[in-house]
Design a protein around this motif. Structure first.
Motif, short mmCIF file in Angstrom:
data_model
loop_
_atom_site.label_atom_id
_atom_site.label_comp_id
_atom_site.label_asym_id
_atom_site.label_seq_id
_atom_site.Cartn_x
_atom_site.Cartn_y
_atom_site.Cartn_z
N VAL A 1 0.83 -1.21 0.00
CA VAL A 1 0.00 0.00 0.00
C VAL A 1 0.86 1.25 0.00
CG1 VAL A 1 -1.66 1.32 1.38
CG2 VAL A 1 -1.98 -1.12 1.07
N THR A 2 1.99 1.22 0.70
CA THR A 2 2.84 2.41 0.80
C THR A 2 3.87 2.51 -0.32
OG1 THR A 2 4.35 1.20 2.26
CG2 THR A 2 2.60 2.49 3.31
N MET B 1 -0.01 9.40 -0.31
CA MET B 1 0.07 9.49 1.14
C MET B 1 1.51 9.62 1.63
SD MET B 1 -0.76 5.52 2.12
CE MET B 1 0.07 5.70 3.68
N LEU C 1 -5.86 10.87 3.48
CA LEU C 1 -5.57 9.49 3.10
C LEU C 1 -4.46 8.91 3.98
CD1 LEU C 1 -5.73 9.58 -0.81
CD2 LEU C 1 -7.31 8.44 0.76
N VAL D 1 -5.26 5.58 6.22
CA VAL D 1 -4.52 4.34 5.93
C VAL D 1 -3.56 4.01 7.08
CG1 VAL D 1 -2.89 3.25 4.35
CG2 VAL D 1 -4.72 4.69 3.46
N LYS D 2 -2.87 5.01 7.60
CA LYS D 2 -1.95 4.76 8.70
C LYS D 2 -2.71 4.33 9.97
CE LYS D 2 2.30 5.63 7.31
NZ LYS D 2 3.44 4.70 7.48
N CYS E 1 -5.43 2.42 10.10
CA CYS E 1 -5.68 0.98 9.96
C CYS E 1 -4.38 0.18 10.07
CB CYS E 1 -6.36 0.69 8.63
SG CYS E 1 -7.96 1.51 8.42
N MET E 2 -3.31 0.71 9.49
CA MET E 2 -2.03 0.01 9.57
C MET E 2 -1.55 -0.12 11.01
SD MET E 2 0.16 1.62 6.43
CE MET E 2 -0.31 1.37 4.72
#
Length: 823
Positions: A351-352, A361, A408, A412-413, A415-416
């Protein structure tokens, strides 16, 4: 120690008496020396004794300082070493990625394979070296400081596994923190150093000093992470201690300050910094850092951070419980332990990836994330000119708005971080949440900068809004909400080197704590609940029934006990029917007067000694002597007269040390020796011996137990039946109790263990706990409070004794309860 002191005193007195007698025999003349050499030797021994006593005195005066300096120095070296190794690993990671610049598929392979290999190495190393090194370590330390013994959590193996695996985890670039693991590492270091210092002074072996050592270790662990000694001490107190001993305050500050100083000096020595400064230094203006009109925005950050922190804790717990609910999935992941961290690492790295979704992001920003979020520049104003932003230019995308990029990144971070903190590696939740809070605050700051592009007018002067200040406040608020602490504000002050935003930061942190504490437990308490560690939860503000529930409502009435006149058979039955660590000792089953408490190990040793083969052989020798002198009608009367050696060999498999004592044996006994098992006796003609042994054991079990050789605690902690839940919780938390006996007039009525108290507080015993109405106690008092005087003088309470002649105190009764009871 008490016995040793008594022995020393007695020996000194006896020696003085002997010297006095010898002086009297010499008619008062002084003792003669044999020679001049003896006089010199005595003089030398006296001087040497004085030197040793002076050395010991100086060592005792400086032992605390030596211990604290060693602890701070070692932890500073470990912290700097972990940061240095992880930073070099990340540099190699980025260099390899950039070296393959034209080839995007190879860049993706390196971007995913590098952290995947490090995470798998960390998980494997922890699993094979010390599984106790997995996770944060703060929940386990809270439990240990509560008085619970967790095996293998404070050993050198756990230390090595934690340091090596944490270095690999930080070098992988995954959203894992180092503050929680370093609290565990520092505590291990403190325990090991205390064992080393106990060689010179025995005070470090005391149980109360063990807790003090752990408290100092927690403070040093936080302080040496980022060079924040003040916030580290306060954070360790808030997180790990229910009640803090003020005597440890200076120890924590001294060790944490020394550790933080050495940590920053090492950075200067390695040319990572010019001088000793803050780790994430900011340059906000000091004359007018914020306007009062911005306080509502800061309050919104605090309230939203409270909800986000509670949601983070809830999701983290649900991820772990969700995997446990699916038994097939749980068994599969338990069997193949590396699959779970491998899948999570692969997904996060994918994802990253900067050429994929990561470009939206700021995927290339890893170590510099916090520094860029605390930037003084307003990104929305410099979206066209990215050269002035420096490293913060990674947050600018030519086709996507800055608000979308930050949003974003935050989602996303978020959830990570929730999922990454569940991996079986040493990982903390402080730094990932700190980054999330900074991103959320930065988002609010950029929104405020867009709403007020010209700044805020004050006294005919326009002051620009600082989005970096919002980021600092968001970081402190969200970490405070997740950990239920206020000291995160002090940590932010030390990390940034500025206290310009002290007022809005405190407002935001307090509001975040108010919201989060009313919704969810802290992250560390949540992990304690998930791992089912024996820890006593705190009483919330809304526990009105904590004053209306009493010990008699939640205690266990069916108590297993040992009486002073019991038989060994009864003792054996109690030990077989229960697994508790200690048993109450009562006077008799009829009176149930509590005499004390006896450890289970003491009772087991007492029973084993009474039925031991050595004691049986000793009695056998005495019986053989009596048989030679006079006839004996006991259980051994029907036995044939045998040699002691042949009978003693019946239990040769139990006591092999006495084999050398038997020199001559018959041919049948030699056959038993070759078989080496009890079955040989059963198959031969010697089965009567086993029957006689069983008969002897049965006869010994019918004898009364003698507790003279058993250590009895004469003053176990006791509660009365009307002790409220609030007071009971306070006593258990303050004294670190695991159980307490409930007595009435000295008679044992029940026992209350930590488990029953925990269930009562969590409300899981609604069917078993008899709740009283809110005003029940008030009505009871009003019913008994008549206009009757007790005695000539008004007293609040009166002592109840056994009799006027025997002034043995039984209880203390409120005078209002001595009113005449209506017939």
């Amino acid at each position: 120690r008490y016995t040793d002191q008594i022995t020393d005193n007695i020996s000194d007195k006896e020696a003085a008496k002997l010297l006095k007698k010898q002086a009297q025999r010499n008619h008062g003349r002084p003792l003669k020396r044999d020679s001049q050499v003896q006089i010199k030797e005595e003089h030398y021994s006296k001087c040497q004794g004085r030197d040793n006593s002076c050395y010991i005195t100086l060592l005792k005066l400086g032992e605390d300082w030596i211990f604290l300096v060693l602890l701070g120095l070692v932890m500073a070296l470990v912290s700097w070493g972990v940061d240095y190794a992880s930073a070099k690993t990340v540099q190699a990671y980025k260099w390899t990625y950039r070296a393959l610049h034209p080839n995007v598929p190879l860049q993706y392979v390196v971007w995913v394979a590098f952290p995947l290999g490090l995470i798998l190495f960390a998980a494997s190393f922890c699993h094979f070296v010390s599984p106790q090194a997995v996770g944060s370590g703060i929940p386990e330390l809270k439990t240990i400081m509560r008085g619970v013994v967790l095996k293998e959590y404070l050993t050198l193996k756990a230390f090595v596994a934690k340091v090596v695996a944490l270095t690999a985890g930080l070098g992988s670039g995954m959203p894992v923190g180092k503050e929680g693991p370093f609290v565990h590492i520092a505590s291990i270091c403190a325990v090991v150093l205390s064992k080393f210092m106990s060689i010179f002074c025995g005070v470090y072996e005391q149980p109360y000093y063990y807790t003090d050592v752990l408290t100092v270790g927690c403070a040093v662990g936080v302080g040496c992470c980022f060079g924040t000694p003040l916030g580290g001490v306060l954070f360790s107190i808030e997180v790990t201690s229910t009640y803090f001993a003020v005597r440890n305050y200076w120890r924590g500050f001294f060790a944490a300050t020394f550790s933080a100083f050495v940590f920053r000096v090492l950075a200067v020595w390695n040319k990572d910094a010019v001088t000793i400064t803050a780790l994430f230094r900011t340059n906000f203006r000091m004359d007018f850092p914020f306007d009062l009109q911005e306080l509502p925005a800061f309050a919104i950050i605090g309230i939203c951070s409270g909800f986000l922190g509670a949601f983070f804790v809830y999701l983290n717990r649900q991820v772990v419980l969700g995997i446990r609910r699916h038994k097939a999935l749980s068994q599969f992941l338990t069997k193949y332990r590396l699959i779970y961290p491998a899948v999570i690492t692969f997904c996060i790295a994918s994802v990253t990836f900067p050429h994929g979704f990561g470009q939206f992001m700021a995927g290339e920003v890893r170590l510099e994330t916090i520094s860029t979020l605390f930037d003084n520049y307003t990104w929305i104003k410099h979206s066209g000119d990215t050269q002035i932003l420096g490293k913060s230019a990674a947050w600018i995308h030519p086709k996507v708005s800055v608000f979308v990029i930050i949003l974003l990144f935050f989602l996303v971070k978020f959830c990570m971080a929730v999922i990454a903190t569940t991996m079986p590696i040493p990982c903390g939740g402080f730094m990932p949440v700190f980054v999330l809070g900074a991103a959320f605050g930065r988002l609010i700051g950029e929104i405020m900068a867009s709403l007020f592009p010209n700044g805020i007018l004050f006294d005919d002067i326009l002051y620009q809004i600082l989005p970096g200040g919002y980021a600092v406040i968001g970081a402190a608020a969200l970490t405070g909400a997740v950990s239920h602490t206020v000291s995160t504000a002090v940590i932010c002050f030390e990390l940034t080197g500025q206290i310009s935003h002290i007022l809005p930061m405190m407002v935001a942190v307090i509001l975040a704590n108010m919201v989060a504490q009313s919704l969810q437990p802290s992250l560390y308490d949540s992990i304690i609940q998930v791992k089912k560690l024996p820890y006593l939860p705190d009483l919330g503000w809304n526990h009105i029934s904590k004053y209306n529930i009493f010990v008699e409502d939640i205690m266990v009435q069916d108590v297993k006990f040992v009486s002073s006149n019991c038989k060994y058979r009864d003792l054996q039955a109690v030990l077989q029917s229960t697994t508790v660590k200690s048993l109450p000792l009562v006077d008799s089953p009829e009176s149930m007067i509590l005499l004390g408490s006896v450890e289970r190990s003491e009772l087991q040793a007492l029973l084993q000694t009474h039925l031991s083969p050595e004691r049986r052989r000793l009695l056998n020798r005495e019986m053989q002597q009596k048989l030679n002198e006079a006839p004996y009608d006991g259980p051994w009367a029907n036995l044939p007269k045998l040699k002691h050696e042949s009978f003693a060999y019946v239990d040769e498999d139990e006591d092999t040390e006495e084999k050398g004592e038997v020199r001559e044996r018959s041919g049948q006994t030699a056959a038993y020796r070759m078989l080496g098992s009890r079955q040989a006796f059963e198959e031969s003609d010697s089965s009567p011996f086993l029957c006689q042994i069983d008969a002897w054991e049965q006869e010994e079990l019918n004898k009364n137990v003698c507790f003279d050789s058993c250590r009895v605690d004469p003053s176990p902690f006791q509660l009365v039946e009307r002790t409220s839940l609030h007071k009971t919780h306070t006593l258990f938390s303050l004294l670190g109790l695991s159980h307490a006996y409930v007595t009435s007039m000295g008679k044992l009525r029940g026992v209350l263990a930590l488990e029953e108290l925990q269930k009562a507080i969590e409300g899981s015993t609604r069917s078993g706990v008899r709740l009283r109405p809110p005003l029940a106690s008030f009505r009871d008092i009003n019913r008994t409070s008549t206009n009757t005087k007790v005695g000539s003088k008004s007293k609040k309470s009166l002592p109840l004794t056994q009799s006027p002649k025997e002034n043995s105190l039984l209880a203390l009764i409120p005078s209002i309860d001595l009113a005449p009871i209506p017939l």
